[in-house]
Enzyme design. Structure first.
Site, PDB file in Angstrom:
ATOM      1  N   LYS A  25      -3.101  -0.263  -3.587  1.00  9.37           N
ATOM      2  CA  LYS A  25      -2.505  -1.568  -3.872  1.00  9.37           C
ATOM      3  C   LYS A  25      -3.004  -2.067  -5.220  1.00  9.37           C
ATOM      4  O   LYS A  25      -4.200  -1.954  -5.524  1.00  9.37           O
ATOM      5  CB  LYS A  25      -2.871  -2.544  -2.754  1.00  9.37           C
ATOM      6  CG  LYS A  25      -2.226  -3.914  -2.837  1.00  9.37           C
ATOM      7  CD  LYS A  25      -2.627  -4.730  -1.610  1.00  9.37           C
ATOM      8  CE  LYS A  25      -2.015  -6.113  -1.602  1.00  9.37           C
ATOM      9  NZ  LYS A  25      -2.366  -6.874  -0.388  1.00  9.37           N
TER      10      LYS A  25
ATOM     11  N   SER B 103      -1.860  -8.986   5.679  1.00  7.29           N
ATOM     12  CA  SER B 103      -1.174  -8.131   4.710  1.00  7.29           C
ATOM     13  C   SER B 103      -1.332  -6.645   4.974  1.00  7.29           C
ATOM     14  O   SER B 103      -0.619  -5.833   4.382  1.00  7.29           O
ATOM     15  CB  SER B 103      -1.674  -8.445   3.297  1.00  7.29           C
ATOM     16  OG  SER B 103      -1.380  -9.780   2.959  1.00  7.29           O
TER      17      SER B 103
ATOM     18  N   SER C  65       1.228  -8.784   2.007  1.00  3.23           N
ATOM     19  CA  SER C  65       1.463  -8.632   0.586  1.00  3.23           C
ATOM     20  C   SER C  65       1.452  -7.166   0.138  1.00  3.23           C
ATOM     21  O   SER C  65       1.886  -6.839  -0.972  1.00  3.23           O
ATOM     22  CB  SER C  65       0.389  -9.403  -0.201  1.00  3.23           C
ATOM     23  OG  SER C  65      -0.914  -8.930   0.113  1.00  3.23           O
TER      24      SER C  65
END
Length: 597
Positions: free
Chosen positions: A74, A172, A148
């Site tokens: 990420k 997330s 996210s």
């Protein structure tokens, strides 16, 4: 058939010499190039990736648990020589070194491929708040990918990488897993270092893992976990079992919210799938208990209604002061609220949170894990664009309390809606129960009989056993499997090892007046025989608790086995056999009990 990138399949191929890391890197890059460009913010160069592969090819694949395994990161987690953007171009910088968690995985043989898209500054559960575009949901691009950690989840679901790192402050690492048919591990806070991670809420942030199955998640977790002095919030899981509830065992009790506390926001398909998943847990032998979910819901509301939003403001205060227009409008609107709180507000919220923590603690003496929906529904992108704040908040209904209450969790796929969209539940327990939850998730995932990600592959390896020190104990009577006192072992985390026999030097007696009936075994080399035993592995930390339950005239002694070795086990004081019935000729306590009718 496309090669599955699950860790077991790749390891088997490497060990058999079917392919080498450079072959897999070439395939990874091909899959990324032909896929959705909005999944990745940056991908490392082919030259550098092949150089890493070539270095691995000088080593023995058997020596590294993640040898040649490709993974995504990420883009709020640093990878050396790649840009970190947190999905904000104006925030962009080049990382000089790997985040600790990336370095750990690289040392285990894994290859970081690049940086995946996300809701800007990890603020959101939707996956649509990025200037780099919206990664398409792996099953239907009209629906949310989840956030996210949107790019991380989609990249794994589509088979571009074997696993991916996300972060999980409010859900997330779980919501995107649910929406893309993945296992999403939100480890105990601090188990994976956050050093080299752009903070969202620094005191609550947690690096998470997206994987195709629970085994892959466990392998990645064990490789990545390490105490990190450079991370002020780093913690080390106890090696020993401080509680028998940390270990997986059959027949555990799980909690479900009372019906009026469940919320599916009008989504009947998700409600039906949740009830099916609960029924599946029961069919696997777990025991359901309805619990009061209100303290968890109250704690969840604190995350965005309380002072923790100020942590998000703290993390990017210079940027928001100097270039507020650099932020996504929704991200900016959420984070700006952090300016207004006072110290009094912070203490007020901390006192409320502590009260909620205290209210939930007794529950963990009654249940082994909670089982909730991962999300209450799955929205279309256009629905969220029309109501971005409220619908995002709805997705956090079952997730926002997690780190505030110091819990671990695993999101696991359990089914598909009539619209062919994935659904899953989350299993939850206190911090450092991660391994137990992975075992539960694996049992449920296997029973659900779902293919991995978007593939047609079904690969569900057995998980590695819990890493704890045990001591063998030999039992010959009521503590054997299925007999009345066996629970005294299982409740302390003991696990069955094997059936055994003593050396031919023992006599067995049915002790009078015992409830339930108990045998006494004494050593007598002149008139003994071989007696059937079971060997159980009892955590060393639970020995005192176990021995406390042993009544006179029984005790623990060194018992000689048929092969001449010795193991700790039940023995009886000789005086107690004077009025007892000898049952040595049965050779087995169960056989004697059967004669009693």
């Amino acid at each position: 058939m496309t090669l599955s990138f699950d860790i077991t399949t790749l390891r088997q191929g490497y060990l058999a010499g079917s392919f080498k890391p450079s072959d897999i890197i070439t395939e990874v890059l091909s899959r990324i190039e032909s896929g959705d460009s909005k999944i990745w913010i940056s991908v490392d160069t082919k030259e550098r990736l092949l150089a890493q592969a070539a270095e691995l090819e000088t080593k023995d694949p058997a020596t590294l648990p993640l040898y040649g395994i490709p993974f995504g990161v990420k883009d709020n987690i640093d990878v050396a020589e790649l840009p970190t953007t947190a999905a904000c171009p104006d925030y962009r910088y080049f990382a000089e070194k790997d985040a600790t968690v990336v370095a750990q995985l690289r040392a285990a043989g894994a290859i970081p491929i690049g940086k995946t898209n996300l809701d800007q500054f990890a603020t959101g559960l939707v996956g649509v708040r990025s200037p780099y575009g919206v990664p398409g949901n792996a099953f239907d691009p009209e629906y949310l990918p989840g956030g996210s950690s949107s790019g991380s989840a989609v990249s794994v679901a589509l088979g571009q990488v074997s696993f991916a790192l996300g972060t999980d402050t409010a859900g997330s690492g779980r919501v995107p897993a649910c929406f893309n048919n993945l296992v999403g591990l939100k480890p105990s806070r601090g188990l994976l270092s956050a050093s080299g991670v752009v903070p969202a809420c620094k005191s609550l942030d947690c690096v998470s893992i997206f994987a195709l199955n629970a085994s892959d998640a466990q392998t990645a977790l064990r490789s990545a976990a390490a105490f990190d002095p450079s991370d002020a919030y780093s913690r080390q899981a106890p090696v020993q079992l401080e509680s028998p509830r940390r270990a997986y065992r059959e027949g555990m009790t799980f909690g479900v919210p009372s019906p009026e506390q469940l919320n599916f926001f009008g989504d009947q398909a998700y409600l039906n799938l949740y009830l099916e998943a609960v029924g599946q847990l029961e069919s696997l032998g777990f025991k359901k208990q309805v619990v009061d979910f209100s303290p968890f819901l109250s704690a969840a509301r604190l995350l965005y209604e309380g002072p923790w939003v100020a942590e998000r403001y703290w993390a990017i205060q210079e940027l928001i002061k100097e270039a507020p227009d650099a932020l996504h409008p929704i991200t900016k609107a959420i984070i700006e609220k952090g300016i207004d709180g006072t110290a009094v507000d912070a203490f007020d919220a901390s006192y409320k949170l502590q009260a909620f923590r205290q209210a939930t603690l007794p529950l963990w003496d009654e249940i082994d894990f909670l089982a909730t929906p991962t999300a209450g529904t799955h929205y279309k992108i256009e629905e969220v664009e029309a109501d971005p704040i409220q619908l995002n908040s709805n997705l956090g209904y079952y997730t926002n309390f997690m780190n505030l209450l110091d819990l671990a969790s695993v999101a696991v796929p359990t089914g598909f809606t009539p619209k062919k969209l994935p659904f899953g539940i989350t299993v939850i327990a206190p911090a450092f129960h991660d391994e137990k939850l992975l075992q539960v998730a694996n049992k449920l995932h296997v029973a659900s009989d779902l293919a991995l990600g978007t593939s047609d592959q079904k690969v569900f390896p057995e998980l590695a056993p819990f890493p704890t020190e045990t001591l063998s104990i030999a039992v010959c009577g009521a503590h054997m499997s299925g007999l009345p006192l066996n629970s005294q072992l299982t409740e302390l985390g003991a696990t069955f090892n094997r059936a055994e026999k003593t050396s031919p030097n023992y006599r067995l007696f049915a002790l009078p007046g015992t409830t339930p009936p108990k045998p006494g075994m004494v050593r007598d080399s002149s008139a003994g025989a071989s007696i059937d035993l079971e060997i159980w592995e009892l955590p060393k930390t639970q020995w005192a608790a176990f021995i406390e339950q042993i009544p006179s005239p029984l005790g623990i002694a060194n018992i000689e086995l048929a092969d001449g070795t010795f193991v700790k086990g039940f023995s009886c004081e000789a005086w107690a056999t004077s009025n007892a019935t000898e049952v040595t000729n049965h050779g087995n306590w169960r056989k004697y009990i059967a004669t009693l009718g």
